[in-house]
Scaffold this motif. Structure first.
Motif, PDB file in Angstrom:
ATOM      1  N   ASP A 196       2.810   1.511 -10.360  1.00 23.77           N
ATOM      2  CA  ASP A 196       3.462   2.296  -9.526  1.00 23.77           C
ATOM      3  C   ASP A 196       3.924   3.580 -10.373  1.00 23.77           C
ATOM      4  O   ASP A 196       3.826   4.765  -9.753  1.00 23.77           O
ATOM      5  CB  ASP A 196       4.555   1.823  -8.546  1.00 23.77           C
ATOM      6  N   LEU A 199       0.962   5.869 -11.839  1.00 23.17           N
ATOM      7  CA  LEU A 199       0.386   6.749 -10.230  1.00 23.17           C
ATOM      8  C   LEU A 199       1.210   7.999 -10.291  1.00 23.17           C
ATOM      9  O   LEU A 199       0.776   8.920  -9.804  1.00 23.17           O
ATOM     10  CB  LEU A 199       0.220   5.957  -9.057  1.00 23.17           C
ATOM     11  N   GLN A 200       2.504   7.862 -10.581  1.00 21.99           N
ATOM     12  CA  GLN A 200       3.424   8.891 -10.294  1.00 21.99           C
ATOM     13  C   GLN A 200       3.609  10.037 -11.423  1.00 21.99           C
ATOM     14  O   GLN A 200       4.214  11.044 -11.230  1.00 21.99           O
ATOM     15  CB  GLN A 200       4.715   8.425  -9.850  1.00 21.99           C
ATOM     16  N   VAL A 223      -7.501   6.048  -6.952  1.00 21.02           N
ATOM     17  CA  VAL A 223      -7.077   5.422  -5.929  1.00 21.02           C
ATOM     18  C   VAL A 223      -8.050   5.641  -4.682  1.00 21.02           C
ATOM     19  O   VAL A 223      -8.390   4.532  -4.072  1.00 21.02           O
ATOM     20  CB  VAL A 223      -5.563   5.790  -5.406  1.00 21.02           C
ATOM     21  N   LEU A 239      -3.377  -0.371  -1.992  1.00 22.22           N
ATOM     22  CA  LEU A 239      -2.912   0.776  -2.862  1.00 22.22           C
ATOM     23  C   LEU A 239      -2.978   2.159  -2.113  1.00 22.22           C
ATOM     24  O   LEU A 239      -2.095   3.030  -2.443  1.00 22.22           O
ATOM     25  CB  LEU A 239      -3.840   0.964  -3.969  1.00 22.22           C
ATOM     26  N   ARG A 240      -3.647   2.617  -1.217  1.00 22.20           N
ATOM     27  CA  ARG A 240      -3.827   3.875  -0.384  1.00 22.20           C
ATOM     28  C   ARG A 240      -2.701   4.064   0.015  1.00 22.20           C
ATOM     29  O   ARG A 240      -2.041   5.168   0.137  1.00 22.20           O
ATOM     30  CB  ARG A 240      -4.947   3.931   0.364  1.00 22.20           C
ATOM     31  N   THR A 241      -1.815   3.154   0.715  1.00 21.19           N
ATOM     32  CA  THR A 241      -0.569   3.161   1.171  1.00 21.19           C
ATOM     33  C   THR A 241       0.481   3.006   0.596  1.00 21.19           C
ATOM     34  O   THR A 241       1.667   3.249   0.937  1.00 21.19           O
ATOM     35  CB  THR A 241      -0.465   2.577   2.776  1.00 21.19           C
ATOM     36  N   GLY A 242       0.277   2.098  -0.656  1.00 25.91           N
ATOM     37  CA  GLY A 242       1.501   1.528  -1.381  1.00 25.91           C
ATOM     38  C   GLY A 242       2.187   0.532  -0.598  1.00 25.91           C
ATOM     39  O   GLY A 242       3.158   0.103  -1.297  1.00 25.91           O
ATOM     40  N   LYS A 243       1.551  -0.082   0.125  1.00 27.77           N
ATOM     41  CA  LYS A 243       2.308  -1.111   1.047  1.00 27.77           C
ATOM     42  C   LYS A 243       1.553  -2.651   0.973  1.00 27.77           C
ATOM     43  O   LYS A 243       0.338  -2.441   0.825  1.00 27.77           O
ATOM     44  CB  LYS A 243       2.552  -0.596   2.296  1.00 27.77           C
TER      45      LYS A 243
END
Length: 321
Positions: A196, A199-200, A223, A239-243
């Protein structure tokens, strides 16, 4: 393209007949934070140690684009915990200047300035006189980063710098590393499991694949093209939504209208509890409003609730009827 400060040519890494990576052609550029990621046991630490000259490669070469000796070109922060009897934080950071000292190991005014600048960059002035054995893991990691900065090299290699740290310290260290690439034009390579945060913060990600190669790209492209999914084979995580992907357990579908953090966490709570959240106009609808500075959840224009917990309780009752 930026200016390369470290590169590899046909680099292969392994132990005896066991090859971890093969024929790697990599580049580290000034002013870039690169996160190196992959499954456990893939060989991330081995690559860091090989790039640092601490482990011999199986074949190929590592090139540093400077004629200075390696300790003036490259600083390394490994996962090994530093243990120093009666060594203070200030003394630990000062060891970063050893490659520049004369035979008497006396610091010049320039050495002292470099140490002071490193301390200020990571905000450790209040801890300089503290014994390093009394530091928290996060404080010690910051001290190790400061030592690497005091070494004043264009390249910094770090192996799992956020391992075993709490969220606050993990975020702080990654933000500090990103700031250092911007303010000091450093090339920083970090091996990490912190997907996480990588990615940021990362400018580029090196992704270890199962065919002994490394796939490179900016986080967003990796991603969207499915590279992360291929390597990590996520189980129930999009991973595309992070959920996390939740199973729908209730027949009730709910439309949520609103914005900001309240919208995000309302959807999260509903999906976590097994409700389907949709953008379609349907019979069950939540409208999130701010009334006189307080957030309210209006359900089907007939019920006003004051918290997400109350929203869940309302739909639990509706689902049981």
């Amino acid at each position: 393209m930026g200016t390369s400060v470290l590169s590899t040519h046909k680099l292969s890494i392994g132990y005896g007949q066991h090859i971890l990576f093969q024929d790697l052609d990599l580049n580290l550029e000034k002013g870039k934070l690169v996160c190196f990621m992959g499954p456990n046991g893939v060989g991330k630490s081995s690559l860091i140690r090989t790039l640092a000259g601490l482990q011999k490669s199986s074949s190929g070469e590592v090139a540093l684009f400077s004629k200075e000796e390696i300790h003036r070109q490259l600083a390394v922060v490994l996962t090994d915990r530093v243990v120093g009897s009666n060594m203070t934080v200030g003394e630990l950071i000062s060891t970063g200047r050893y490659p520049y000292l004369n035979w008497a190991a006396q610091q010049t005014e320039n050495d002292k300035t470099m140490v002071a600048d490193a301390v200020n960059k990571v905000h450790l002035a209040a801890l300089l006189d503290k014994d390093i054995n009394e530091l928290s893991d996060g404080q010690l990691q910051m001290a190790m980063i400061a030592r690497a900065l005091a070494q004043d090299t264009p390249v910094i290699l770090m192996d799992e710098p956020t391992a075993h740290l709490d969220l606050n310290n993990r975020v702080e260290i990654m933000k500090v590393l990103l700031q250092l690439t911007r303010s000091m034009n450093k090339a920083i390579l970090v091996s990490t499991h912190e997907l996480d945060l990588a990615l940021q913060t990362a400018d580029e990600i090196w992704l270890a694949t199962d065919n002994k190669s490394i796939l490179r790209g900016i986080p967003e492209d990796l991603v969207l093209n499915g590279a992360f999914d291929d390597v990590f084979r996520f189980k129930g995580f999009d991973l595309r939504t992070g959920k996390v992907q939740h199973d729908v357990r209730h027949s009730i579908s709910i439309q949520v209208i609103g914005h900001g953090h309240e919208l995000l966490w309302t959807k999260n709570a509903l999906e976590r509890n097994g409700y389907a959240v949709t953008n379609d106009q349907i019979s069950h609808r939540i409208v999130i409003k701010v009334v006189q500075g307080r957030t309210q959840w209006h359900v089907n224009d007939s019920v006003t609730l004051s918290s997400i917990k109350e929203v869940l309780e309302h739909f639990e009752q509706a689902a049981s009827q």
